[in-house]
Design a protein around this motif. Structure first.
Motif, PDB file in Angstrom:
ATOM      1  N   MET A   1     -21.086   6.189 -41.834  1.00  0.00           N
ATOM      2  CA  MET A   1     -22.195   7.029 -41.462  1.00  0.00           C
ATOM      3  C   MET A   1     -23.484   6.496 -42.066  1.00  0.00           C
ATOM      4  O   MET A   1     -23.783   6.740 -43.210  1.00  0.00           O
ATOM      5  CB  MET A   1     -21.977   8.447 -41.968  1.00  0.00           C
ATOM      6  N   SER A   2     -24.213   5.759 -41.297  1.00  0.00           N
ATOM      7  CA  SER A   2     -25.506   5.304 -41.773  1.00  0.00           C
ATOM      8  C   SER A   2     -26.513   5.532 -40.666  1.00  0.00           C
ATOM      9  O   SER A   2     -26.167   5.905 -39.561  1.00  0.00           O
ATOM     10  CB  SER A   2     -25.436   3.835 -42.155  1.00  0.00           C
ATOM     11  N   GLY A   3     -27.757   5.307 -40.974  1.00  0.00           N
ATOM     12  CA  GLY A   3     -28.786   5.549 -39.987  1.00  0.00           C
ATOM     13  C   GLY A   3     -29.447   6.883 -40.233  1.00  0.00           C
ATOM     14  O   GLY A   3     -29.395   7.434 -41.325  1.00  0.00           O
ATOM     15  N   SER A   4     -30.072   7.379 -39.187  1.00  0.00           N
ATOM     16  CA  SER A   4     -30.755   8.655 -39.344  1.00  0.00           C
ATOM     17  C   SER A   4     -30.491   9.554 -38.145  1.00  0.00           C
ATOM     18  O   SER A   4     -30.042   9.104 -37.096  1.00  0.00           O
ATOM     19  CB  SER A   4     -32.255   8.433 -39.531  1.00  0.00           C
ATOM     20  N   ILE A   5     -30.788  10.815 -38.346  1.00  0.00           N
ATOM     21  CA  ILE A   5     -30.562  11.846 -37.339  1.00  0.00           C
ATOM     22  C   ILE A   5     -31.858  12.618 -37.165  1.00  0.00           C
ATOM     23  O   ILE A   5     -32.524  12.945 -38.144  1.00  0.00           O
ATOM     24  CB  ILE A   5     -29.461  12.825 -37.806  1.00  0.00           C
ATOM     25  N   LYS A   6     -32.226  12.891 -35.915  1.00  0.00           N
ATOM     26  CA  LYS A   6     -33.376  13.749 -35.643  1.00  0.00           C
ATOM     27  C   LYS A   6     -32.860  15.169 -35.451  1.00  0.00           C
ATOM     28  O   LYS A   6     -32.014  15.421 -34.604  1.00  0.00           O
ATOM     29  CB  LYS A   6     -34.108  13.288 -34.382  1.00  0.00           C
ATOM     30  N   VAL A   7     -33.367  16.088 -36.260  1.00  0.00           N
ATOM     31  CA  VAL A   7     -32.919  17.477 -36.220  1.00  0.00           C
ATOM     32  C   VAL A   7     -34.116  18.356 -35.875  1.00  0.00           C
ATOM     33  O   VAL A   7     -35.167  18.256 -36.507  1.00  0.00           O
ATOM     34  CB  VAL A   7     -32.331  17.903 -37.588  1.00  0.00           C
ATOM     35  N   THR A   8     -33.956  19.207 -34.870  1.00  0.00           N
ATOM     36  CA  THR A   8     -35.018  20.107 -34.428  1.00  0.00           C
ATOM     37  C   THR A   8     -34.542  21.541 -34.555  1.00  0.00           C
ATOM     38  O   THR A   8     -33.424  21.866 -34.150  1.00  0.00           O
ATOM     39  CB  THR A   8     -35.387  19.822 -32.955  1.00  0.00           C
ATOM     40  N   LEU A   9     -35.388  22.399 -35.109  1.00  0.00           N
ATOM     41  CA  LEU A   9     -35.074  23.825 -35.190  1.00  0.00           C
ATOM     42  C   LEU A   9     -35.326  24.439 -33.819  1.00  0.00           C
ATOM     43  O   LEU A   9     -36.459  24.493 -33.352  1.00  0.00           O
ATOM     44  CB  LEU A   9     -35.936  24.502 -36.256  1.00  0.00           C
TER      45      LEU A   9
ATOM     46  N   HIS B   1     -28.531  30.770 -44.666  1.00  0.00           N
ATOM     47  CA  HIS B   1     -28.925  29.915 -43.548  1.00  0.00           C
ATOM     48  C   HIS B   1     -30.389  29.508 -43.683  1.00  0.00           C
ATOM     49  O   HIS B   1     -30.746  28.356 -43.445  1.00  0.00           O
ATOM     50  CB  HIS B   1     -28.711  30.631 -42.222  1.00  0.00           C
ATOM     51  N   ARG B   2     -31.237  30.452 -44.069  1.00  0.00           N
ATOM     52  CA  ARG B   2     -32.662  30.150 -44.224  1.00  0.00           C
ATOM     53  C   ARG B   2     -32.891  29.125 -45.334  1.00  0.00           C
ATOM     54  O   ARG B   2     -33.727  28.233 -45.205  1.00  0.00           O
ATOM     55  CB  ARG B   2     -33.455  31.418 -44.506  1.00  0.00           C
ATOM     56  N   LYS B   3     -32.124  29.242 -46.417  1.00  0.00           N
ATOM     57  CA  LYS B   3     -32.263  28.282 -47.514  1.00  0.00           C
ATOM     58  C   LYS B   3     -31.838  26.884 -47.084  1.00  0.00           C
ATOM     59  O   LYS B   3     -32.464  25.900 -47.461  1.00  0.00           O
ATOM     60  CB  LYS B   3     -31.441  28.740 -48.720  1.00  0.00           C
ATOM     61  N   VAL B   4     -30.784  26.801 -46.289  1.00  0.00           N
ATOM     62  CA  VAL B   4     -30.329  25.501 -45.792  1.00  0.00           C
ATOM     63  C   VAL B   4     -31.406  24.882 -44.905  1.00  0.00           C
ATOM     64  O   VAL B   4     -31.728  23.700 -45.037  1.00  0.00           O
ATOM     65  CB  VAL B   4     -28.994  25.640 -45.022  1.00  0.00           C
ATOM     66  N   LEU B   5     -31.983  25.677 -44.020  1.00  0.00           N
ATOM     67  CA  LEU B   5     -33.021  25.154 -43.129  1.00  0.00           C
ATOM     68  C   LEU B   5     -34.245  24.693 -43.912  1.00  0.00           C
ATOM     69  O   LEU B   5     -34.815  23.641 -43.622  1.00  0.00           O
ATOM     70  CB  LEU B   5     -33.412  26.216 -42.098  1.00  0.00           C
ATOM     71  N   ARG B   6     -34.643  25.468 -44.914  1.00  0.00           N
ATOM     72  CA  ARG B   6     -35.790  25.061 -45.737  1.00  0.00           C
ATOM     73  C   ARG B   6     -35.486  23.775 -46.495  1.00  0.00           C
ATOM     74  O   ARG B   6     -36.353  22.915 -46.639  1.00  0.00           O
ATOM     75  CB  ARG B   6     -36.164  26.176 -46.713  1.00  0.00           C
TER      76      ARG B   6
ATOM     77  N   GLN C   1     -31.414  11.296 -43.239  1.00  0.00           N
ATOM     78  CA  GLN C   1     -30.369  10.293 -43.375  1.00  0.00           C
ATOM     79  C   GLN C   1     -29.033  10.910 -42.964  1.00  0.00           C
ATOM     80  O   GLN C   1     -28.769  12.077 -43.240  1.00  0.00           O
ATOM     81  CB  GLN C   1     -30.282   9.807 -44.826  1.00  0.00           C
ATOM     82  N   ASP C   2     -28.210  10.122 -42.326  1.00  0.00           N
ATOM     83  CA  ASP C   2     -26.899  10.590 -41.881  1.00  0.00           C
ATOM     84  C   ASP C   2     -25.908  10.449 -43.033  1.00  0.00           C
ATOM     85  O   ASP C   2     -25.221   9.447 -43.167  1.00  0.00           O
ATOM     86  CB  ASP C   2     -26.447   9.780 -40.672  1.00  0.00           C
ATOM     87  N   THR C   3     -25.860  11.478 -43.886  1.00  0.00           N
ATOM     88  CA  THR C   3     -24.960  11.489 -45.035  1.00  0.00           C
ATOM     89  C   THR C   3     -24.006  12.674 -44.916  1.00  0.00           C
ATOM     90  O   THR C   3     -24.267  13.607 -44.154  1.00  0.00           O
ATOM     91  CB  THR C   3     -25.753  11.621 -46.350  1.00  0.00           C
ATOM     92  N   PRO C   4     -22.919  12.666 -45.656  1.00  0.00           N
ATOM     93  CA  PRO C   4     -22.003  13.811 -45.620  1.00  0.00           C
ATOM     94  C   PRO C   4     -22.682  15.126 -46.016  1.00  0.00           C
ATOM     95  O   PRO C   4     -22.363  16.181 -45.466  1.00  0.00           O
ATOM     96  CB  PRO C   4     -20.921  13.430 -46.630  1.00  0.00           C
ATOM     97  N   THR C   5     -23.629  15.058 -46.934  1.00  0.00           N
ATOM     98  CA  THR C   5     -24.345  16.265 -47.351  1.00  0.00           C
ATOM     99  C   THR C   5     -25.145  16.847 -46.192  1.00  0.00           C
ATOM    100  O   THR C   5     -25.088  18.050 -45.921  1.00  0.00           O
ATOM    101  CB  THR C   5     -25.296  15.942 -48.525  1.00  0.00           C
ATOM    102  N   VAL C   6     -25.874  16.000 -45.507  1.00  0.00           N
ATOM    103  CA  VAL C   6     -26.688  16.450 -44.371  1.00  0.00           C
ATOM    104  C   VAL C   6     -25.783  16.933 -43.241  1.00  0.00           C
ATOM    105  O   VAL C   6     -26.076  17.939 -42.587  1.00  0.00           O
ATOM    106  CB  VAL C   6     -27.637  15.327 -43.901  1.00  0.00           C
ATOM    107  N   GLN C   7     -24.675  16.247 -43.010  1.00  0.00           N
ATOM    108  CA  GLN C   7     -23.737  16.682 -41.972  1.00  0.00           C
ATOM    109  C   GLN C   7     -23.212  18.087 -42.269  1.00  0.00           C
ATOM    110  O   GLN C   7     -23.073  18.911 -41.366  1.00  0.00           O
ATOM    111  CB  GLN C   7     -22.563  15.695 -41.868  1.00  0.00           C
ATOM    112  N   GLY C   8     -22.935  18.372 -43.535  1.00  0.00           N
ATOM    113  CA  GLY C   8     -22.479  19.708 -43.916  1.00  0.00           C
ATOM    114  C   GLY C   8     -23.543  20.760 -43.687  1.00  0.00           C
ATOM    115  O   GLY C   8     -23.250  21.871 -43.239  1.00  0.00           O
ATOM    116  N   MET C   9     -24.797  20.410 -43.982  1.00  0.00           N
ATOM    117  CA  MET C   9     -25.902  21.344 -43.755  1.00  0.00           C
ATOM    118  C   MET C   9     -26.060  21.626 -42.262  1.00  0.00           C
ATOM    119  O   MET C   9     -26.269  22.770 -41.853  1.00  0.00           O
ATOM    120  CB  MET C   9     -27.198  20.778 -44.336  1.00  0.00           C
ATOM    121  N   ILE C  10     -25.955  20.577 -41.456  1.00  0.00           N
ATOM    122  CA  ILE C  10     -26.071  20.739 -40.005  1.00  0.00           C
ATOM    123  C   ILE C  10     -24.938  21.620 -39.484  1.00  0.00           C
ATOM    124  O   ILE C  10     -25.153  22.503 -38.657  1.00  0.00           O
ATOM    125  CB  ILE C  10     -26.070  19.364 -39.311  1.00  0.00           C
ATOM    126  N   ARG C  11     -23.739  21.401 -39.984  1.00  0.00           N
ATOM    127  CA  ARG C  11     -22.589  22.195 -39.551  1.00  0.00           C
ATOM    128  C   ARG C  11     -22.781  23.678 -39.872  1.00  0.00           C
ATOM    129  O   ARG C  11     -22.391  24.552 -39.103  1.00  0.00           O
ATOM    130  CB  ARG C  11     -21.324  21.660 -40.236  1.00  0.00           C
TER     131      ARG C  11
END
Length: 65
Positions: free
Chosen positions: A1-9, A20-25, A39-49
């Protein structure tokens, strides 16, 4: 998992649990239709999930931040 991810609210945080609000902030998303490159990391993937029902996620090229 490398690279980056574009995330839109895509949906508002109004009426959502505080966790949920704290995760988004923490992801840098404060307003609807704001986009951040993360960055596409396991931490960010967990937040997205955790808040996937509020987000739009796209794969991004490595250099396009």
């Amino acid at each position: 998992m490398s690279g980056s991810i574009k995330v839109t609210l895509a949906k508002s945080m109004i009426g959502r649990p505080e966790k949920h609000r704290k995760v988004l902030r923490a992801m840098g998303l404060t307003k609807v239709n704001r986009t951040v490159c993360l960055q596409d990391t396991p931490t960010v993937q967990g937040m997205i999930r955790k808040v996937s029902h509020l987000l739009r996620v796209e794969e991004s090229a490595d250099g396009s931040e």
